[in-house]
Design a protein around this motif. Structure first.
Motif, PDB file in Angstrom:
ATOM      1  N   LEU A   1     -22.810  -5.029  27.788  1.00  0.00           N
ATOM      2  CA  LEU A   1     -22.539  -3.805  28.532  1.00  0.00           C
ATOM      3  C   LEU A   1     -21.965  -4.201  29.883  1.00  0.00           C
ATOM      4  O   LEU A   1     -22.581  -4.972  30.620  1.00  0.00           O
ATOM      5  N   HIS A   2     -20.782  -3.684  30.209  1.00  0.00           N
ATOM      6  CA  HIS A   2     -20.252  -3.793  31.566  1.00  0.00           C
ATOM      7  C   HIS A   2     -20.491  -2.441  32.221  1.00  0.00           C
ATOM      8  O   HIS A   2     -19.931  -1.416  31.800  1.00  0.00           O
TER       9      HIS A   2
ATOM     10  N   ALA B   1     -23.265  -6.663  34.385  1.00  0.00           N
ATOM     11  CA  ALA B   1     -22.974  -6.996  32.993  1.00  0.00           C
ATOM     12  C   ALA B   1     -24.251  -7.515  32.362  1.00  0.00           C
ATOM     13  O   ALA B   1     -24.922  -8.390  32.926  1.00  0.00           O
ATOM     14  N   LEU B   2     -24.601  -6.968  31.186  1.00  0.00           N
ATOM     15  CA  LEU B   2     -25.814  -7.359  30.494  1.00  0.00           C
ATOM     16  C   LEU B   2     -25.502  -7.692  29.043  1.00  0.00           C
ATOM     17  O   LEU B   2     -24.792  -6.935  28.361  1.00  0.00           O
ATOM     18  N   THR B   3     -26.042  -8.816  28.566  1.00  0.00           N
ATOM     19  CA  THR B   3     -25.972  -9.158  27.151  1.00  0.00           C
ATOM     20  C   THR B   3     -27.150  -8.490  26.444  1.00  0.00           C
ATOM     21  O   THR B   3     -28.292  -8.573  26.920  1.00  0.00           O
ATOM     22  N   VAL B   4     -26.883  -7.803  25.327  1.00  0.00           N
ATOM     23  CA  VAL B   4     -27.938  -7.077  24.616  1.00  0.00           C
ATOM     24  C   VAL B   4     -28.011  -7.575  23.185  1.00  0.00           C
ATOM     25  O   VAL B   4     -27.002  -7.932  22.577  1.00  0.00           O
ATOM     26  N   ASP B   5     -29.234  -7.609  22.642  1.00  0.00           N
ATOM     27  CA  ASP B   5     -29.397  -8.057  21.266  1.00  0.00           C
ATOM     28  C   ASP B   5     -29.564  -6.899  20.301  1.00  0.00           C
ATOM     29  O   ASP B   5     -29.702  -7.097  19.099  1.00  0.00           O
ATOM     30  N   SER B   6     -29.570  -5.665  20.815  1.00  0.00           N
ATOM     31  CA  SER B   6     -29.545  -4.470  19.961  1.00  0.00           C
ATOM     32  C   SER B   6     -29.011  -3.315  20.782  1.00  0.00           C
ATOM     33  O   SER B   6     -29.186  -3.281  22.008  1.00  0.00           O
ATOM     34  N   TYR B   7     -28.350  -2.373  20.117  1.00  0.00           N
ATOM     35  CA  TYR B   7     -27.850  -1.188  20.805  1.00  0.00           C
ATOM     36  C   TYR B   7     -27.632  -0.061  19.793  1.00  0.00           C
ATOM     37  O   TYR B   7     -27.434  -0.301  18.599  1.00  0.00           O
ATOM     38  N   HIS B   8     -27.707   1.154  20.291  1.00  0.00           N
ATOM     39  CA  HIS B   8     -27.439   2.336  19.479  1.00  0.00           C
ATOM     40  C   HIS B   8     -26.824   3.392  20.381  1.00  0.00           C
ATOM     41  O   HIS B   8     -27.366   3.704  21.454  1.00  0.00           O
ATOM     42  N   VAL B   9     -25.678   3.936  19.957  1.00  0.00           N
ATOM     43  CA  VAL B   9     -24.972   4.954  20.731  1.00  0.00           C
ATOM     44  C   VAL B   9     -24.938   6.239  19.923  1.00  0.00           C
ATOM     45  O   VAL B   9     -24.483   6.251  18.758  1.00  0.00           O
ATOM     46  N   GLU B  10     -25.392   7.324  20.524  1.00  0.00           N
ATOM     47  CA  GLU B  10     -25.328   8.638  19.884  1.00  0.00           C
ATOM     48  C   GLU B  10     -25.618   9.688  20.940  1.00  0.00           C
ATOM     49  O   GLU B  10     -26.413   9.460  21.860  1.00  0.00           O
ATOM     50  N   ASN B  11     -24.905  10.844  20.816  1.00  0.00           N
ATOM     51  CA  ASN B  11     -25.112  11.953  21.749  1.00  0.00           C
ATOM     52  C   ASN B  11     -24.906  11.508  23.198  1.00  0.00           C
ATOM     53  O   ASN B  11     -25.681  11.864  24.094  1.00  0.00           O
ATOM     54  N   ASP B  12     -23.850  10.705  23.431  1.00  0.00           N
ATOM     55  CA  ASP B  12     -23.478  10.268  24.776  1.00  0.00           C
ATOM     56  C   ASP B  12     -24.571   9.472  25.482  1.00  0.00           C
ATOM     57  O   ASP B  12     -24.645   9.443  26.719  1.00  0.00           O
ATOM     58  N   THR B  13     -25.411   8.822  24.689  1.00  0.00           N
ATOM     59  CA  THR B  13     -26.480   8.008  25.248  1.00  0.00           C
ATOM     60  C   THR B  13     -26.513   6.674  24.519  1.00  0.00           C
ATOM     61  O   THR B  13     -26.300   6.606  23.312  1.00  0.00           O
TER      62      THR B  13
ATOM     63  N   GLY C   1     -31.587 -25.388  39.394  1.00  0.00           N
ATOM     64  CA  GLY C   1     -31.471 -25.509  37.951  1.00  0.00           C
ATOM     65  C   GLY C   1     -30.019 -25.561  37.515  1.00  0.00           C
ATOM     66  O   GLY C   1     -29.095 -25.678  38.325  1.00  0.00           O
ATOM     67  N   ALA C   2     -29.808 -25.487  36.211  1.00  0.00           N
ATOM     68  CA  ALA C   2     -28.459 -25.578  35.656  1.00  0.00           C
ATOM     69  C   ALA C   2     -27.629 -24.379  36.082  1.00  0.00           C
ATOM     70  O   ALA C   2     -28.156 -23.290  36.325  1.00  0.00           O
ATOM     71  N   PRO C   3     -26.317 -24.541  36.209  1.00  0.00           N
ATOM     72  CA  PRO C   3     -25.451 -23.403  36.546  1.00  0.00           C
ATOM     73  C   PRO C   3     -25.561 -22.302  35.502  1.00  0.00           C
ATOM     74  O   PRO C   3     -25.896 -22.548  34.340  1.00  0.00           O
ATOM     75  N   ALA C   4     -25.291 -21.089  35.907  1.00  0.00           N
ATOM     76  CA  ALA C   4     -25.306 -19.952  34.985  1.00  0.00           C
ATOM     77  C   ALA C   4     -24.258 -20.167  33.901  1.00  0.00           C
ATOM     78  O   ALA C   4     -23.145 -20.613  34.176  1.00  0.00           O
ATOM     79  N   GLU C   5     -24.629 -19.880  32.673  1.00  0.00           N
ATOM     80  CA  GLU C   5     -23.720 -20.051  31.544  1.00  0.00           C
ATOM     81  C   GLU C   5     -23.809 -18.828  30.656  1.00  0.00           C
ATOM     82  O   GLU C   5     -24.891 -18.453  30.192  1.00  0.00           O
ATOM     83  N   ARG C   6     -22.697 -18.204  30.418  1.00  0.00           N
ATOM     84  CA  ARG C   6     -22.661 -16.936  29.696  1.00  0.00           C
ATOM     85  C   ARG C   6     -23.078 -17.137  28.238  1.00  0.00           C
ATOM     86  O   ARG C   6     -22.576 -18.022  27.546  1.00  0.00           O
ATOM     87  N   THR C   7     -23.997 -16.310  27.767  1.00  0.00           N
ATOM     88  CA  THR C   7     -24.468 -16.416  26.397  1.00  0.00           C
ATOM     89  C   THR C   7     -23.710 -15.472  25.477  1.00  0.00           C
ATOM     90  O   THR C   7     -23.022 -14.554  25.916  1.00  0.00           O
ATOM     91  N   VAL C   8     -23.850 -15.694  24.193  1.00  0.00           N
ATOM     92  CA  VAL C   8     -23.136 -14.923  23.184  1.00  0.00           C
ATOM     93  C   VAL C   8     -23.933 -13.675  22.827  1.00  0.00           C
ATOM     94  O   VAL C   8     -25.164 -13.725  22.733  1.00  0.00           O
TER      95      VAL C   8
ATOM     96  N   SER D   1     -32.171  -5.768  26.475  1.00  0.00           N
ATOM     97  CA  SER D   1     -31.655  -6.952  27.146  1.00  0.00           C
ATOM     98  C   SER D   1     -32.782  -7.940  27.360  1.00  0.00           C
ATOM     99  O   SER D   1     -33.894  -7.569  27.771  1.00  0.00           O
ATOM    100  N   GLU D   2     -32.526  -9.215  27.089  1.00  0.00           N
ATOM    101  CA  GLU D   2     -33.521 -10.256  27.312  1.00  0.00           C
ATOM    102  C   GLU D   2     -33.861 -10.373  28.793  1.00  0.00           C
ATOM    103  O   GLU D   2     -34.958 -10.763  29.169  1.00  0.00           O
TER     104      GLU D   2
END
Length: 943
Positions: A891-892, A898-910, A880-887, A915-916
């Motif tokens: 998270l590294h 490395a994961l692209t995420v469409d939602s995140y919440h940080v609180e209490n060190d968590t 298939g097509a070469p890997a192409e980084r999405t917007v 991720s799709e």
């Protein structure tokens, strides 16, 4: 051959990293087996306006290379802290002063050249001089050491010099503290007597130590003067150790600008005993050379060591309006030259010094630098230094008188000369020099900072307090100045860098600012809550200005076994322990997220490493390794030097896999070696077939960098330079195949979009065969390497990237991994849509992977079922097509991934996120090496 390769690398570093080249630059490198010629078009500096920073007009520069924009609200040196406000913060910040190297108050929206370097403001070249004001006597008042002020002299009476500062504040100074006063009816000029620190100097690769500037790499150092006397003396001592004396010294240019771009520029080049003077007068260039040995023999060098004359005491006397200069070397007159005449009141520009010989083991220093008014009289050969036992008065008509100063009042200066009074109108006085006196009070307090004023002046400060929104600055010449921040250009704290402390997290802003502390809360499109330390109140920041959070620089080992990496079709990747693969799913046990079941359709490539050494390198995950640079022992391009004095160099900053340069003055925090403007690494596990890809971003039509490819201590590998018009590639270790380094020069010639400010570079190599294919922006530019019928050229495991210094350049999205052997666009489309197992010997096994376990891989192929031991498999390519980084937010992970995420919440060190590729995740915050709040904003196609 190894010896020549090391020499070539060192000279390339000087030629390509030493500063901006002229319009038709050419670097010739000669060695035992030939030469390398690097040519290219490099444009001269063009000024441009920078936008003011939205966080605030002031700037903190920390010792560790970080910077932070904002506005200074208060100073409390007793508590060792400042109060700092940012426009995007909910409350002021408290910053310990022990961390601060410099405070800058001049707005950063000044002029910049094409290299992104700030150009101090100068009057326009065609501007008329300010009209004289007969009612005002402007003056440059010089105190002991390097202290001076620009002020109006109101009177000198009863051993007090009475001044009025630019803001109207009165100031009285003991006359015993004053060395001289230079008067002007137009604008009082600047002066310099030092160095006492790096304050006011520009240029990476230099440090200050014990009264001297120390060169830690072969870089230019400059100081810009917005106004100078019409007649001025330049003086310095250059000591290049056991090397031959070789340096350039120039006047009237602009910082960062190539020679020849400024009318009236003067450049002096000393090469051993040959002095050459270049000048640019009315558009005509001329040069004259003097053989100093023939002119005055061993007087140049009392030691008479062949070709060496260190230290060199250099003096240049310039009559700007008369169009003449005189030069003395080691106290002996080398000659006089006619140069372009200037108009009164317009003398200005940059003092620049550039070493042109370099050794990583030899110390080079610049000391006893003076830029001071000159009386216009050229000293006689062998003339002794002036006798300063008497006061000295110089008038505009050339009259000079020695005697005892009486007073300056009621528009008249009085001097007792040979028993009678001599009087002159104030308007006729050019300079007043006071006799040396032993009764000048010695300051009891040591200086804590060096201050530069916007209206003109610089001095050491012994105390700085804050009262009624103004700085109260105590000086070594016995006065306290109340000044607003608008009157201060910068404050350089004279303190050592603090010891490295425990790792802290860093908040990274869009403009490059960085703030240490701890993340308390973050969520997409919500304010970021940050705490600078355990005792401070949390502060909230507008997310539009924040790029993300970087974890502390702890070197915690990865937990759990890692023997494989999956790269997803969107460019994400994860490392872990491989469990199973079938037609539908891939199961991976990851150090950070535990066991994950992944849809096979989302996977682009699966890499294997039975020995636990990852066969890939991602710039974001491995930035600590890349920032250490490529070190190759005796053959390294940028050898580490040992020196007793503190050093200064350049440091790379990185975030989200993007690397760019940042100048610093603290040696303890420098990650890249002094003199080593490069990122690089040696990979322990690198297959025979390997791919390297990265993006490089710069100014339109000015992307210039070099790369040393597939090199190690016994193999110099290939050297590549990319510029706006094409690339050059050299085999740095050609052996008997070519009798020298034969370059391949490949112009782009319409193959690529012109004037781009971003290039995508892809390097495909067969290390066993020595073959290299270079693609730029997806276009095959060249195939390079061993020719048919020749023995194979083995390639090493080290890679290095180096920008052209002073030209903005950012490397990003670095990826290194096994290559499937296919050149994009050169293989049938049908071959790209099937699975392929790549073996460690480079063989391919195309087909359909039906199942894989930690012991074997089973494929259905055209020749029937195949079962391959997993230990022989380097990678499985799913086609298939070469890997192409999405917007998206990213998270590294500390455990490699490395994961692209469409939602995140940080609180209490968590952190909880989605991720799709792998679904919902809940991770401890320490498992995240970097949290990128939003995707990097792409640059426009043109500047």
């Amino acid at each position: 051959m190894r010896r020549f390769s090391a020499l070539a690398n060192s000279l390339i570093a000087i030629g390509l990293v030493g500063g901006a080249l002229t319009a038709a630059g050419q670097v010739i490198i000669r060695g035992n087996n030939g030469k390398v010629i690097i040519t290219g078009a490099f444009s001269n500096g063009q000024e441009k306006k920078a936008e003011p920073d939205p966080a605030g007009p002031h700037l903190i520069e920390f010792f560790d290379g970080r910077q932070l924009h904002g506005t200074l609200e208060a100073v409390d040196l007793k508590r060792g802290e400042i109060t700092w406000r940012r426009a995007d913060a909910s409350a002021p910040l408290t910053i310990p002063t022990m961390l601060i190297n410099r405070l800058t108050f001049v707005p950063t929206a000044g002029l910049q050249n094409e290299f992104g370097m700030e150009i101090p403001p100068l009057p326009p070249a065609n501007a008329a001089p300010p009209a004289p004001n007969d009612n005002t006597t402007y003056a440059t008042v010089k105190f002991g050491g390097g202290d001076w002020l620009r002020a109006e002299v109101t009177n000198i009476l009863d051993n007090k010099v009475h001044l009025k500062l630019a803001d109207g504040s009165p100031l009285a100074v003991d006359r015993a503290q004053v060395e001289w006063i230079y008067f002007s009816k137009i604008a009082s000029p600047e002066c310099y007597d030092g160095p006492t620190s790096l304050a006011g100097w520009s240029g990476s690769g230099w440090s200050y130590h014990e009264g001297a500037l120390h060169a830690t790499s072969p870089q230019q150092i400059t100081r810009t003067f917005a106004a100078l006397p019409d007649q001025v003396e330049y003086e310095f001592t250059a000591d290049q150790g056991n090397l031959m004396s070789q340096f350039n010294f120039s006047l009237h240019g602009r910082s960062g600008q190539a020679w020849g771009g400024e009318p009236g520029i003067i450049q002096c080049m000393l090469r051993a005993s040959t002095l050459t003077v270049f000048s640019n007068a009315d558009g005509h260039y001329k040069n004259e050379s003097v053989d100093l040995t023939k002119k005055f023999g061993d007087a140049l060098d009392g030691r008479a060591i062949a070709g060496r004359s260190n230290p060199v005491h250099f003096q240049l006397y310039e009559d700007f309006t008369g169009g003449r200069i005189a030069i003395f070397v080691n106290g002996h007159k080398a000659g006089e030259w006619g140069v372009q005449k200037g108009e009164p009141g317009r003398n200005r520009g940059t003092f620049a010094f550039q070493p042109t010989i370099w050794s990583p083991t030899s110390e080079q220093t610049l000391s006893k630098i003076r830029v001071v008014p000159w009386d216009g009289r050229i000293p006689e050969e062998g003339e002794k230094a002036e006798d300063h036992s008497s006061d000295h008065l110089s008038l505009a008509d050339g009259t000079a008188k020695d005697g005892r100063f009486i007073d300056l009042a009621a528009g008249t200066v009085r001097l007792r000369v040979d028993g009678s009074d001599f009087e002159a109108p104030n308007a006729q006085v050019k300079m007043l020099r006071f006799a040396h006196r032993d009764n000048a009070a010695t300051p009891s307090e040591a200086p804590i900072a060096h201050v530069l004023l916007t209206e003109g002046g610089e001095f050491d400060a012994t105390r700085i307090t804050w009262r009624e929104s103004r700085m109260q600055i105590a000086t070594r010449f016995g006065s306290e100045l109340p000044v607003s921040t608008a009157s201060v250009a910068e404050v350089n704290f004279l303190q050592s860098a603090p010891p490295l402390t425990a790792a802290e997290d860093v908040l990274v802003f869009e403009n490059g600012d960085r703030l240490k502390g701890k993340l308390e809360m973050a969520e997409e499109n919500q304010k970021v809550r940050w705490r600078t330390d355990e005792t401070a109140q949390p502060v909230e920041f507008e997310p539009v200005h924040v790029s993300g959070v970087r974890s502390g620089w702890s070197e915690a080992p990865r937990k759990g076994k890692i023997d494989s990496v999956v790269r997803f079709r969107n460019g994400d990747w994860l490392a872990g322990r491989f469990l199973t693969l079938d037609k539908d799913q891939l199961v991976l046990d990851t150090p950070d997220a535990g066991q994950l079941t992944i849809s096979r359709a989302l996977a682009r490539t699966l890499y294997f490493s039975p020995d636990g050494q990852l066969p890939i390198s991602d710039g974001a995950a491995d930035d600590r390794e890349w920032l250490k640079g490529l070190s190759l022992g005796d053959n390294q391009a940028f050898p580490t030097r040992r020196r007793s004095a503190p050093t200064s160099s350049v440091k790379w900053k990185s975030f989200d896999g993007a690397f760019s340069l940042l100048s610093v003055e603290n040696p303890e925090s420098v990650v890249s070696r002094p003199g080593g403007v490069q990122i690089g690494r040696l990979l322990d596990s690198l297959p025979s077939l390997v791919e390297m890809s990265f993006d490089v971003t710069g100014l339109a039509n000015q992307i210039i960098f070099t790369a040393q490819l597939f090199t190690d201590p016994s193999n110099a590998g290939y050297f590549m330079q990319l510029h706006s018009q094409g690339i050059y590639i050299y085999d740095l270790n050609p052996g008997d195949r070519a009798r020298g380094m034969v370059p391949q020069q490949i112009p782009f010639e319409g193959k690529l979009k012109p004037d781009a400010n971003r290039r995508h570079v892809q390097l495909l190599a067969n290390r066993d065969a020595g073959q290299l294919t270079v693609l730029v922006d997806g276009v095959v530019i060249t195939h390079f390497g061993t020719k048919p019928g020749k023995p194979p050229r083995q390639l090493g495991r080290g890679l290095m990237l180096s920008p052209q210094i002073n030209i903005p350049c950012t490397f990003s999205n670095i990826w290194i991994g096994p290559w499937n052997g296919r050149v994009p666009g050169k293989t049938p489309a049908s071959d790209d849509n099937q699975d392929t197992a790549i073996l460690s010997n480079g063989d391919e096994a195309p087909g359909t992977v039906e199942i894989a376990t930690p012991s074997s891989v089973k494929l259905a192929s055209e020749v029937g079922p195949l079962e391959l031991p997993l230990e022989r498999v380097t990678m499985i390519d799913f086609g298939g097509a070469p890997a192409e980084r999405t917007v998206g937010a990213r998270l590294h992970l500390a455990g490699a991934g490395a994961l692209t995420v469409d939602s995140y919440h940080v609180e209490n060190d968590t952190i909880t996120c989605r991720s799709e590729m792998v679904g919902d995740l809940r991770l401890p915050l320490h498992a995240v090496q970097e949290l990128v709040f939003s995707a990097s904003k792409p640059l426009p196609d043109k500047e």
